[in-house]
Design a protein around this motif. Sequence first.
Motif, PDB file in Angstrom:
ATOM      1  N   ALA A  32       0.838  -1.205   0.000  1.00 40.95           N
ATOM      2  CA  ALA A  32       0.000   0.000   0.000  1.00 40.95           C
ATOM      3  C   ALA A  32       0.873   1.255   0.000  1.00 40.95           C
ATOM      4  O   ALA A  32       0.561   2.240  -0.686  1.00 40.95           O
ATOM      5  CB  ALA A  32      -0.939   0.001   1.203  1.00 40.95           C
ATOM      6  N   ALA A  33       1.971   1.224   0.730  1.00 38.48           N
ATOM      7  CA  ALA A  33       2.885   2.366   0.744  1.00 38.48           C
ATOM      8  C   ALA A  33       3.465   2.598  -0.645  1.00 38.48           C
ATOM      9  O   ALA A  33       3.498   3.736  -1.137  1.00 38.48           O
ATOM     10  CB  ALA A  33       4.006   2.134   1.759  1.00 38.48           C
ATOM     11  N   ASP A  34       3.904   1.530  -1.296  1.00 37.61           N
ATOM     12  CA  ASP A  34       4.470   1.635  -2.636  1.00 37.61           C
ATOM     13  C   ASP A  34       3.468   2.254  -3.602  1.00 37.61           C
ATOM     14  O   ASP A  34       3.809   3.121  -4.402  1.00 37.61           O
ATOM     15  CB  ASP A  34       4.889   0.244  -3.118  1.00 37.61           C
ATOM     16  N   HIS A  35       2.248   1.806  -3.498  1.00 34.72           N
ATOM     17  CA  HIS A  35       1.187   2.316  -4.365  1.00 34.72           C
ATOM     18  C   HIS A  35       1.001   3.821  -4.171  1.00 34.72           C
ATOM     19  O   HIS A  35       0.940   4.588  -5.134  1.00 34.72           O
ATOM     20  CB  HIS A  35      -0.106   1.553  -4.037  1.00 34.72           C
ATOM     21  N   LEU A  36       0.962   4.246  -2.922  1.00 34.80           N
ATOM     22  CA  LEU A  36       0.739   5.661  -2.637  1.00 34.80           C
ATOM     23  C   LEU A  36       1.950   6.532  -2.964  1.00 34.80           C
ATOM     24  O   LEU A  36       1.787   7.684  -3.359  1.00 34.80           O
ATOM     25  CB  LEU A  36       0.314   5.843  -1.187  1.00 34.80           C
ATOM     26  N   TYR A  37       3.172   5.995  -2.839  1.00 33.75           N
ATOM     27  CA  TYR A  37       4.341   6.772  -3.275  1.00 33.75           C
ATOM     28  C   TYR A  37       4.252   7.043  -4.773  1.00 33.75           C
ATOM     29  O   TYR A  37       4.586   8.133  -5.234  1.00 33.75           O
ATOM     30  CB  TYR A  37       5.652   6.056  -2.956  1.00 33.75           C
ATOM     31  N   GLY A  38       3.774   6.063  -5.526  1.00 35.14           N
ATOM     32  CA  GLY A  38       3.579   6.267  -6.962  1.00 35.14           C
ATOM     33  C   GLY A  38       2.565   7.354  -7.237  1.00 35.14           C
ATOM     34  O   GLY A  38       2.782   8.226  -8.091  1.00 35.14           O
ATOM     35  N   GLY A  85      -0.903  10.073 -18.015  1.00 35.07           N
ATOM     36  CA  GLY A  85      -1.564   9.075 -17.193  1.00 35.07           C
ATOM     37  C   GLY A  85      -0.845   8.830 -15.879  1.00 35.07           C
ATOM     38  O   GLY A  85      -0.421   9.765 -15.191  1.00 35.07           O
ATOM     39  N   HIS A  86      -0.679   7.554 -15.563  1.00 34.76           N
ATOM     40  CA  HIS A  86      -0.070   7.167 -14.294  1.00 34.76           C
ATOM     41  C   HIS A  86       1.442   7.371 -14.325  1.00 34.76           C
ATOM     42  O   HIS A  86       2.050   7.510 -15.388  1.00 34.76           O
ATOM     43  CB  HIS A  86      -0.422   5.721 -13.961  1.00 34.76           C
ATOM     44  N   VAL A  87       2.045   7.355 -13.168  1.00 31.96           N
ATOM     45  CA  VAL A  87       3.449   7.716 -13.006  1.00 31.96           C
ATOM     46  C   VAL A  87       4.371   6.872 -13.882  1.00 31.96           C
ATOM     47  O   VAL A  87       5.347   7.380 -14.419  1.00 31.96           O
ATOM     48  CB  VAL A  87       3.866   7.676 -11.511  1.00 31.96           C
ATOM     49  N   ASN A  88       4.087   5.602 -14.060  1.00 36.16           N
ATOM     50  CA  ASN A  88       4.961   4.775 -14.897  1.00 36.16           C
ATOM     51  C   ASN A  88       4.909   5.190 -16.365  1.00 36.16           C
ATOM     52  O   ASN A  88       5.849   4.967 -17.114  1.00 36.16           O
ATOM     53  CB  ASN A  88       4.623   3.295 -14.740  1.00 36.16           C
ATOM     54  N   GLN A  89       3.824   5.816 -16.786  1.00 31.79           N
ATOM     55  CA  GLN A  89       3.691   6.297 -18.165  1.00 31.79           C
ATOM     56  C   GLN A  89       4.271   7.691 -18.330  1.00 31.79           C
ATOM     57  O   GLN A  89       4.625   8.098 -19.437  1.00 31.79           O
ATOM     58  CB  GLN A  89       2.215   6.305 -18.564  1.00 31.79           C
ATOM     59  N   LEU A  90       4.374   8.439 -17.252  1.00 34.01           N
ATOM     60  CA  LEU A  90       4.853   9.818 -17.327  1.00 34.01           C
ATOM     61  C   LEU A  90       6.289   9.903 -17.830  1.00 34.01           C
ATOM     62  O   LEU A  90       6.671  10.894 -18.448  1.00 34.01           O
ATOM     63  CB  LEU A  90       4.734  10.507 -15.969  1.00 34.01           C
ATOM     64  N   VAL A  91       7.089   8.869 -17.570  1.00 34.34           N
ATOM     65  CA  VAL A  91       8.477   8.855 -18.026  1.00 34.34           C
ATOM     66  C   VAL A  91       8.522   9.094 -19.533  1.00 34.34           C
ATOM     67  O   VAL A  91       9.232   9.972 -20.023  1.00 34.34           O
ATOM     68  CB  VAL A  91       9.147   7.503 -17.677  1.00 34.34           C
ATOM     69  N   LYS A  92       7.736   8.339 -20.275  1.00 35.31           N
ATOM     70  CA  LYS A  92       7.705   8.441 -21.739  1.00 35.31           C
ATOM     71  C   LYS A  92       6.981   9.714 -22.179  1.00 35.31           C
ATOM     72  O   LYS A  92       7.412  10.402 -23.104  1.00 35.31           O
ATOM     73  CB  LYS A  92       7.016   7.207 -22.317  1.00 35.31           C
ATOM     74  N   GLU A  93       5.882  10.024 -21.531  1.00 32.42           N
ATOM     75  CA  GLU A  93       5.065  11.159 -21.949  1.00 32.42           C
ATOM     76  C   GLU A  93       5.782  12.489 -21.767  1.00 32.42           C
ATOM     77  O   GLU A  93       5.701  13.365 -22.620  1.00 32.42           O
ATOM     78  CB  GLU A  93       3.744  11.146 -21.176  1.00 32.42           C
ATOM     79  N   ILE A  94       6.512  12.647 -20.669  1.00 33.04           N
ATOM     80  CA  ILE A  94       7.231  13.897 -20.434  1.00 33.04           C
ATOM     81  C   ILE A  94       8.387  14.032 -21.409  1.00 33.04           C
ATOM     82  O   ILE A  94       8.710  15.139 -21.839  1.00 33.04           O
ATOM     83  CB  ILE A  94       7.677  14.014 -18.969  1.00 33.04           C
ATOM     84  N   ALA A  95       8.992  12.927 -21.795  1.00 33.34           N
ATOM     85  CA  ALA A  95      10.068  12.987 -22.784  1.00 33.34           C
ATOM     86  C   ALA A  95       9.564  13.600 -24.092  1.00 33.34           C
ATOM     87  O   ALA A  95      10.315  14.286 -24.790  1.00 33.34           O
ATOM     88  CB  ALA A  95      10.643  11.597 -23.027  1.00 33.34           C
ATOM     89  N   TRP A 120       6.534   0.559 -11.837  1.00 31.81           N
ATOM     90  CA  TRP A 120       5.365   0.694 -10.963  1.00 31.81           C
ATOM     91  C   TRP A 120       4.141   0.581 -11.857  1.00 31.81           C
ATOM     92  O   TRP A 120       4.139   1.026 -12.996  1.00 31.81           O
ATOM     93  CB  TRP A 120       5.419   2.065 -10.293  1.00 31.81           C
ATOM     94  N   ASN A 121       3.081  -0.018 -11.344  1.00 31.79           N
ATOM     95  CA  ASN A 121       1.874  -0.138 -12.161  1.00 31.79           C
ATOM     96  C   ASN A 121       0.642  -0.028 -11.281  1.00 31.79           C
ATOM     97  O   ASN A 121       0.562  -0.652 -10.223  1.00 31.79           O
ATOM     98  CB  ASN A 121       1.859  -1.463 -12.923  1.00 31.79           C
ATOM     99  N   VAL A 122      -0.327   0.751 -11.735  1.00 29.77           N
ATOM    100  CA  VAL A 122      -1.550   0.955 -10.977  1.00 29.77           C
ATOM    101  C   VAL A 122      -2.287  -0.365 -10.750  1.00 29.77           C
ATOM    102  O   VAL A 122      -2.960  -0.541  -9.736  1.00 29.77           O
ATOM    103  CB  VAL A 122      -2.445   2.013 -11.651  1.00 29.77           C
ATOM    104  N   ASP A 138      11.700   1.721  -0.684  1.00 24.61           N
ATOM    105  CA  ASP A 138      12.553   2.804  -0.170  1.00 24.61           C
ATOM    106  C   ASP A 138      13.072   3.695  -1.299  1.00 24.61           C
ATOM    107  O   ASP A 138      13.126   4.925  -1.145  1.00 24.61           O
ATOM    108  CB  ASP A 138      13.720   2.231   0.627  1.00 24.61           C
ATOM    109  N   ARG A 139      13.451   3.112  -2.432  1.00 24.37           N
ATOM    110  CA  ARG A 139      13.895   3.922  -3.579  1.00 24.37           C
ATOM    111  C   ARG A 139      12.747   4.781  -4.105  1.00 24.37           C
ATOM    112  O   ARG A 139      12.938   5.946  -4.461  1.00 24.37           O
ATOM    113  CB  ARG A 139      14.435   3.020  -4.691  1.00 24.37           C
ATOM    114  N   ARG A 140      11.561   4.191  -4.152  1.00 23.49           N
ATOM    115  CA  ARG A 140      10.408   4.960  -4.635  1.00 23.49           C
ATOM    116  C   ARG A 140      10.021   6.052  -3.649  1.00 23.49           C
ATOM    117  O   ARG A 140       9.593   7.137  -4.047  1.00 23.49           O
ATOM    118  CB  ARG A 140       9.242   4.025  -4.940  1.00 23.49           C
ATOM    119  N   ARG A 141      10.178   5.787  -2.363  1.00 24.75           N
ATOM    120  CA  ARG A 141       9.901   6.821  -1.362  1.00 24.75           C
ATOM    121  C   ARG A 141      10.836   8.004  -1.567  1.00 24.75           C
ATOM    122  O   ARG A 141      10.407   9.158  -1.583  1.00 24.75           O
ATOM    123  CB  ARG A 141      10.076   6.277   0.050  1.00 24.75           C
TER     124      ARG A 141
END
Length: 161
Positions: A32-38, A85-95, A120-122, A138-141
């Motif tokens: 749950a923590a990992d999900h919310l850090y995303g 969209g979600h954070v894992n997609q933002l990497v490509k979209e912001i590029a 990370w995936n929703v 911890d890295r994602r935090r």
Amino acid sequence: MPQLTQEDHFASAAERHFWDADYLRTDGRLPAADHLYGFAAECATKSLLLRFTEVSMDPKPGEATPSSKPWAEHPGDPDRLIEFGHVNQLVKEIALLAHGRAGAQLHLALGANLHVFKKWNVKYRYFDGGYAQADVVDRRRLAAHNILVLHQQAQLDGKLP
């Protein structure tokens, strides 16, 4: 009382998700923590996009109602849109936004912090939680924290670093 913008809502959600994630992480509830850090990283990034780039929540061309996702015209094809969209997609979209000055600055400022969320995936919210390893969480935090600090500094300065 001033009307809150979508940027303000994203900023508030980012902080709320981050502090809730910390609470859950301290309690050993890593999935749950990992999900919310995303979500914290995603919300802070979307707030930055709306504040400092041409990204909008306005109605998309040909539509009457405001968009449910931030969007921008595709730089290589004005007939296409980029939806953020979600954070894992933002990497490509912001590029894709890196062609413009503000987009390039944001892409550079977020750098490796967004890449931490690439896997990370929703949909993990439906999984058993075995994927959430302490070192990854911890890295994602740390990455989410860095993005929130960047966001807060950009709000104070009124510009990206």
